[in-house]
Design a protein around this motif. Structure first.
Motif, PDB file in Angstrom:
ATOM      1  N   ILE A  26      20.011  51.108 -36.774  1.00 49.19           N
ATOM      2  CA  ILE A  26      19.118  51.087 -36.933  1.00 49.19           C
ATOM      3  C   ILE A  26      18.501  49.920 -38.375  1.00 49.19           C
ATOM      4  CG2 ILE A  26      17.106  52.713 -37.985  1.00 49.19           C
ATOM      5  CD1 ILE A  26      18.568  54.766 -36.518  1.00 49.19           C
ATOM      6  N   ALA A  27      17.552  48.694 -37.380  1.00 46.30           N
ATOM      7  CA  ALA A  27      17.459  47.735 -38.331  1.00 46.30           C
ATOM      8  C   ALA A  27      16.103  46.822 -38.173  1.00 46.30           C
ATOM      9  CB  ALA A  27      18.658  46.570 -38.317  1.00 46.30           C
ATOM     10  N   PRO A  28      15.141  45.960 -38.946  1.00 43.65           N
ATOM     11  CA  PRO A  28      14.618  45.487 -38.145  1.00 43.65           C
ATOM     12  C   PRO A  28      14.780  44.529 -37.690  1.00 43.65           C
ATOM     13  CG  PRO A  28      14.653  45.240 -40.784  1.00 43.65           C
ATOM     14  CD  PRO A  28      16.033  45.570 -40.498  1.00 43.65           C
ATOM     15  N   TYR A  79      16.822  31.464 -37.194  1.00 46.26           N
ATOM     16  CA  TYR A  79      16.371  32.178 -36.748  1.00 46.26           C
ATOM     17  C   TYR A  79      16.167  34.007 -37.290  1.00 46.26           C
ATOM     18  CZ  TYR A  79      15.862  29.185 -33.325  1.00 46.26           C
ATOM     19  OH  TYR A  79      15.904  27.732 -32.708  1.00 46.26           O
ATOM     20  N   LEU A  80      15.197  34.633 -36.970  1.00 50.31           N
ATOM     21  CA  LEU A  80      15.122  36.039 -37.248  1.00 50.31           C
ATOM     22  C   LEU A  80      15.371  36.929 -36.184  1.00 50.31           C
ATOM     23  CD1 LEU A  80      12.162  36.788 -39.973  1.00 50.31           C
ATOM     24  CD2 LEU A  80      14.099  36.395 -40.790  1.00 50.31           C
ATOM     25  N   THR A  81      16.293  38.204 -36.010  1.00 49.41           N
ATOM     26  CA  THR A  81      16.840  38.307 -34.748  1.00 49.41           C
ATOM     27  C   THR A  81      16.221  39.342 -34.301  1.00 49.41           C
ATOM     28  OG1 THR A  81      19.017  39.691 -34.084  1.00 49.41           O
ATOM     29  CG2 THR A  81      17.301  40.974 -36.297  1.00 49.41           C
ATOM     30  N   GLN A  82      15.042  38.528 -33.605  1.00 48.17           N
ATOM     31  CA  GLN A  82      14.719  40.050 -32.269  1.00 48.17           C
ATOM     32  C   GLN A  82      15.364  41.620 -32.175  1.00 48.17           C
ATOM     33  OE1 GLN A  82      14.486  36.702 -29.048  1.00 48.17           O
ATOM     34  NE2 GLN A  82      12.360  36.536 -29.468  1.00 48.17           N
ATOM     35  N   SER A  83      16.146  41.531 -32.136  1.00 51.33           N
ATOM     36  CA  SER A  83      17.173  42.532 -31.847  1.00 51.33           C
ATOM     37  C   SER A  83      18.617  41.935 -31.726  1.00 51.33           C
ATOM     38  CB  SER A  83      16.908  42.905 -30.119  1.00 51.33           C
ATOM     39  OG  SER A  83      17.911  43.517 -29.401  1.00 51.33           O
ATOM     40  N   SER A  84      19.265  43.893 -31.807  1.00 46.20           N
ATOM     41  CA  SER A  84      20.779  43.651 -33.190  1.00 46.20           C
ATOM     42  C   SER A  84      21.205  43.251 -31.009  1.00 46.20           C
ATOM     43  CB  SER A  84      20.711  44.454 -33.231  1.00 46.20           C
ATOM     44  OG  SER A  84      20.310  44.382 -34.651  1.00 46.20           O
ATOM     45  N   GLN A  85      21.192  43.773 -30.323  1.00 44.67           N
ATOM     46  CA  GLN A  85      21.368  43.852 -29.246  1.00 44.67           C
ATOM     47  C   GLN A  85      22.899  43.206 -28.313  1.00 44.67           C
ATOM     48  OE1 GLN A  85      19.358  43.830 -25.059  1.00 44.67           O
ATOM     49  NE2 GLN A  85      21.433  43.335 -23.884  1.00 44.67           N
ATOM     50  N   CYS A  93      16.018  50.854 -33.240  1.00 42.53           N
ATOM     51  CA  CYS A  93      16.978  51.435 -33.118  1.00 42.53           C
ATOM     52  C   CYS A  93      17.725  51.662 -31.270  1.00 42.53           C
ATOM     53  CB  CYS A  93      16.162  53.441 -32.420  1.00 42.53           C
ATOM     54  SG  CYS A  93      17.669  54.170 -32.634  1.00 42.53           S
ATOM     55  N   GLU A  94      19.493  50.652 -31.762  1.00 42.20           N
ATOM     56  CA  GLU A  94      19.383  50.272 -30.883  1.00 42.20           C
ATOM     57  C   GLU A  94      20.808  51.141 -30.860  1.00 42.20           C
ATOM     58  OE1 GLU A  94      18.100  45.598 -29.835  1.00 42.20           O
ATOM     59  OE2 GLU A  94      18.629  46.337 -31.908  1.00 42.20           O
ATOM     60  N   ALA A  95      21.168  51.383 -29.689  1.00 43.79           N
ATOM     61  CA  ALA A  95      22.068  51.955 -29.303  1.00 43.79           C
ATOM     62  C   ALA A  95      22.907  50.886 -27.664  1.00 43.79           C
ATOM     63  CB  ALA A  95      22.377  53.138 -28.900  1.00 43.79           C
ATOM     64  N   GLU A  96      24.084  50.936 -27.895  1.00 45.84           N
ATOM     65  CA  GLU A  96      25.298  50.196 -26.907  1.00 45.84           C
ATOM     66  C   GLU A  96      26.106  50.741 -26.712  1.00 45.84           C
ATOM     67  OE1 GLU A  96      23.332  47.582 -25.953  1.00 45.84           O
ATOM     68  OE2 GLU A  96      25.093  47.290 -24.291  1.00 45.84           O
ATOM     69  N   ALA A  97      26.283  51.099 -25.026  1.00 47.96           N
ATOM     70  CA  ALA A  97      27.517  52.284 -24.726  1.00 47.96           C
ATOM     71  C   ALA A  97      28.754  51.736 -24.028  1.00 47.96           C
ATOM     72  CB  ALA A  97      27.251  53.910 -24.147  1.00 47.96           C
ATOM     73  N   GLU A 157      28.021  53.986 -36.357  1.00 46.87           N
ATOM     74  CA  GLU A 157      26.783  53.378 -36.728  1.00 46.87           C
ATOM     75  C   GLU A 157      27.634  51.937 -37.375  1.00 46.87           C
ATOM     76  OE1 GLU A 157      24.591  54.166 -40.391  1.00 46.87           O
ATOM     77  OE2 GLU A 157      23.278  53.419 -40.281  1.00 46.87           O
ATOM     78  N   VAL A 158      27.231  50.028 -36.696  1.00 49.59           N
ATOM     79  CA  VAL A 158      27.079  49.003 -37.187  1.00 49.59           C
ATOM     80  C   VAL A 158      25.944  48.416 -37.936  1.00 49.59           C
ATOM     81  CG1 VAL A 158      28.925  49.413 -35.487  1.00 49.59           C
ATOM     82  CG2 VAL A 158      26.758  48.778 -34.577  1.00 49.59           C
ATOM     83  N   GLN A 159      26.542  47.269 -37.965  1.00 50.35           N
ATOM     84  CA  GLN A 159      25.253  46.891 -38.889  1.00 50.35           C
ATOM     85  C   GLN A 159      25.908  45.220 -38.473  1.00 50.35           C
ATOM     86  OE1 GLN A 159      26.951  48.686 -41.136  1.00 50.35           O
ATOM     87  NE2 GLN A 159      26.284  50.370 -40.943  1.00 50.35           N
ATOM     88  N   ALA A 160      23.955  44.475 -38.169  1.00 55.02           N
ATOM     89  CA  ALA A 160      24.328  42.819 -36.744  1.00 55.02           C
ATOM     90  C   ALA A 160      23.973  42.220 -37.778  1.00 55.02           C
ATOM     91  CB  ALA A 160      24.230  43.457 -35.904  1.00 55.02           C
ATOM     92  N   PRO A 161      23.871  40.407 -37.614  1.00 54.67           N
ATOM     93  CA  PRO A 161      22.887  40.162 -39.156  1.00 54.67           C
ATOM     94  C   PRO A 161      22.190  39.687 -38.626  1.00 54.67           C
ATOM     95  CG  PRO A 161      24.753  38.508 -37.440  1.00 54.67           C
ATOM     96  CD  PRO A 161      24.725  40.475 -36.855  1.00 54.67           C
ATOM     97  N   MET A 162      20.601  39.457 -39.715  1.00 59.21           N
ATOM     98  CA  MET A 162      19.135  39.395 -39.382  1.00 59.21           C
ATOM     99  C   MET A 162      19.164  37.834 -39.045  1.00 59.21           C
ATOM    100  SD  MET A 162      18.084  42.407 -39.230  1.00 59.21           S
ATOM    101  CE  MET A 162      19.590  43.137 -38.531  1.00 59.21           C
ATOM    102  N   PHE A 163      20.001  37.319 -39.405  1.00 58.80           N
ATOM    103  CA  PHE A 163      19.791  35.443 -39.628  1.00 58.80           C
ATOM    104  C   PHE A 163      21.001  35.349 -38.672  1.00 58.80           C
ATOM    105  CE2 PHE A 163      19.787  34.730 -43.960  1.00 58.80           C
ATOM    106  CZ  PHE A 163      18.776  34.169 -44.086  1.00 58.80           C
ATOM    107  N   VAL A 164      20.197  34.608 -37.356  1.00 59.29           N
ATOM    108  CA  VAL A 164      20.322  34.561 -35.419  1.00 59.29           C
ATOM    109  C   VAL A 164      20.591  33.383 -35.883  1.00 59.29           C
ATOM    110  CG1 VAL A 164      20.551  36.954 -35.232  1.00 59.29           C
ATOM    111  CG2 VAL A 164      18.842  35.378 -34.686  1.00 59.29           C
ATOM    112  N   SER A 165      21.980  32.558 -34.528  1.00 58.64           N
ATOM    113  CA  SER A 165      21.156  31.342 -34.016  1.00 58.64           C
ATOM    114  C   SER A 165      20.893  31.367 -32.588  1.00 58.64           C
ATOM    115  CB  SER A 165      22.768  30.797 -33.712  1.00 58.64           C
ATOM    116  OG  SER A 165      23.767  31.255 -32.729  1.00 58.64           O
ATOM    117  N   SER A 166      20.369  32.569 -31.780  1.00 64.14           N
ATOM    118  CA  SER A 166      20.158  32.321 -30.684  1.00 64.14           C
ATOM    119  C   SER A 166      19.366  33.064 -30.146  1.00 64.14           C
ATOM    120  CB  SER A 166      20.641  32.461 -29.884  1.00 64.14           C
ATOM    121  OG  SER A 166      22.173  33.284 -29.697  1.00 64.14           O
TER     122      SER A 166
END
Ligand code: 4AD
Ligand code: MG
Length: 429
Positions: A201-203, A179-185, A222-226, A151-160
């Motif tokens: 798992i984040a907004p 910007y507020l994040t549209q996706s942590s992908q 809920c986003e995943a990457e492998a 499980e990891v955490q990405a920022p919600m304030f983003v620049s793109s």
């Protein structure tokens, strides 16, 4: 002190118990007051008779309003006329927090209930939905743990942007624009070079103006990457995950599903593997059911509703034309006009709950797609860097958890699946 669900047992009949909760229903008949008491676990009928309680307790019961919090002591009885077959014959009745003129009564409008969501949360409808929500979040975490994902955490304030500029929420940020994040992908993609299999798992936020049954401006993602996984591998992972969560809900929340009048058989009949359909065939199917769509049309809420109305299980749509999908999707080397992606559509008219696929991992191919889409490569320098230093094939997905719950619970509108829904018109409470 017992919870209500712990009281409703044959072994406790004729025994004295103490419990606490809130008054859900209240009615008076001569010298008897009938209360339905609720707590987080269930409801139970309580009988307060002037003959069995001290006069001050009877007075308190007589004056108690809906949603007063109370502590009750009494004898458990079995009675088939009581809501759950059991009741308490009170010996004591104490009010902890009074409640006068609770504003919610029967037949209030949807808007009224939304304005009073902080109170409507206490309803049995919301109680059932929130319990299902809790199971869904818990079993998602459980599934990823079983599959050895970090499980990891990405920022919600983003620049793109990740999913196109038109739905970005702009936030002032110390004289700059954030910007507020549209996706942590994109952040998840950075983590795979460290941990290989990751999820979060984040907004996510979308300045979504369309008023459909399935759009929120803030939703749980809920986003995943492998690393090393193909589009096919990722779909196999996702169907296992969806199946796992549904089994957990069936196991833990049958009572809640039935309360919400969900046709449980529809969930029970879901089987693995899920069906796969080519995008081109979905367009033909849509045309056959009378939709005004052509090859190259991006499917919206209404189209997907018509298309999935008669589906009997979740269905993957694969191979979309690259023009209608975001720039990061990997074109199929066999047919570069199409991308190696998938959407997972829920049946019964619900439509898309997952978007995912293989990501471009070749540097030049990514630069070409960024240019074709007229995006600013500088903004994505860190995303491009991943293709410069030890790039690997990889795939991922995003599941809209609120949409998933909306479908599982068989609700009419996504706003019923969320405690505090946010859309273009709603920011309170
Ligand atoms: O299809 P989307 O836009 O895909 C992505 O954001 C990818 N970057 C995800 C990834 O691959 N990591 O969104 C993914 C899912 C949708 O299928 C839908 O379930 C949900 O997020 N979603 C929304 N849910 C509620 N309201 C909205 N406005 C939503 N927009 C997307
Ligand atoms: Mg999508």
């Amino acid at each position: 002190m017992l919870k209500i669900s712990e009281i409703m047992k044959d072994s406790l009949v004729d025994k004295e118990v103490e419990t606490r909760g809130w008054i859900y229903r209240w009615r008076e008949s001569g010298k008897i007051i009938f209360i339905v008491l609720r707590d987080s676990t269930d409801i139970i009928q309580v009988i307060i008779s002037a003959d069995n309680v001290p006069p001050e307790d009877f007075k308190a019961a007589k004056e108690s309003g809906i949603e007063s919090s109370v502590i009750i002591k009494g004898i458990v009885r079995k009675d088939s006329r009581a809501p759950n077959g059991y009741e308490i014959l009170a010996k004591n009745f104490k009010i902890v927090g009074p409640s006068i003129n609770f504003p919610i009564s029967k037949d209030k409008s949807d808007e009224f209930l939304l304005d009073n969501r902080h109170l409507w949360l206490r309803s049995r409808e919301m109680t059932a939905t929130l319990k299902i929500r809790s199971t869904v979040f818990e079993s998602l975490h459980e599934f990823f743990k079983n599959e050895s994902y970090y499980e990891v955490q990405a920022p919600m304030f983003v620049s793109s942007a990740v999913e196109g500029g038109s739905t970005l929420f702009e936030v002032p940020y110390f004289g700059k624009k954030a910007y507020l994040t549209q996706s942590s992908q994109f952040y998840l993609e950075t983590f795979i070079f460290t941990l290989e299999n990751v999820y979060t798992i984040a907004p996510s936020f979308r300045a979504e103006k369309s008023r459909t049954r399935r759009h929120l401006t803030e939703f749980w993602h809920c986003e995943a990457e492998a690393a090393w996984l193909s589009n096919e591998d990722m779909m196999a992972f996702e169907e296992k995950m969806i199946y796992y969560v549904i089994q957990s809900v069936l196991e833990n929340n049958r009572k809640e599903l039935l309360f919400l009048k969900r046709d449980v058989e529809k969930l029970e009949s879901i089987k693995l593997p899920f069906k796969r359909m080519e995008y081109a065939d979905v367009i033909k199917l849509g045309q056959n059911v009378g939709l005004d769509i052509d090859y190259g049309t991006d499917l919206g809420a209404d189209e997907e509703h018509e298309i999935t109305k008669n589906f009997d299980g979740p269905t993957f749509i694969v191979h979309f034309p690259k023009e209608i999908k975001a720039f990061y999707h990997r074109p199929d080397p066999q047919n570069p006009a199409l991308v190696l992606n998938h959407d997972l559509l829920a049946p019964e008219g619900y439509g898309e709950i997952i978007g995912g696929g293989e990501r471009i991992y070749d540097l030049n191919e990514l630069l070409r797609r960024i240019e074709e889409e007229h995006l600013n490569a500088e903004e994505y320098y860190w995303y491009i860097d991943l293709r410069k230093y030890g790039s690997v094939p990889h795939s991922g997905f995003g599941l809209g958890i609120d949409r998933f719950i909306w479908w599982i619970a068989g609700l009419e509108h996504i706003k019923y699946a969320v405690p505090y829904p946010r859309n273009v018109r709603r920011l309170i409470p």
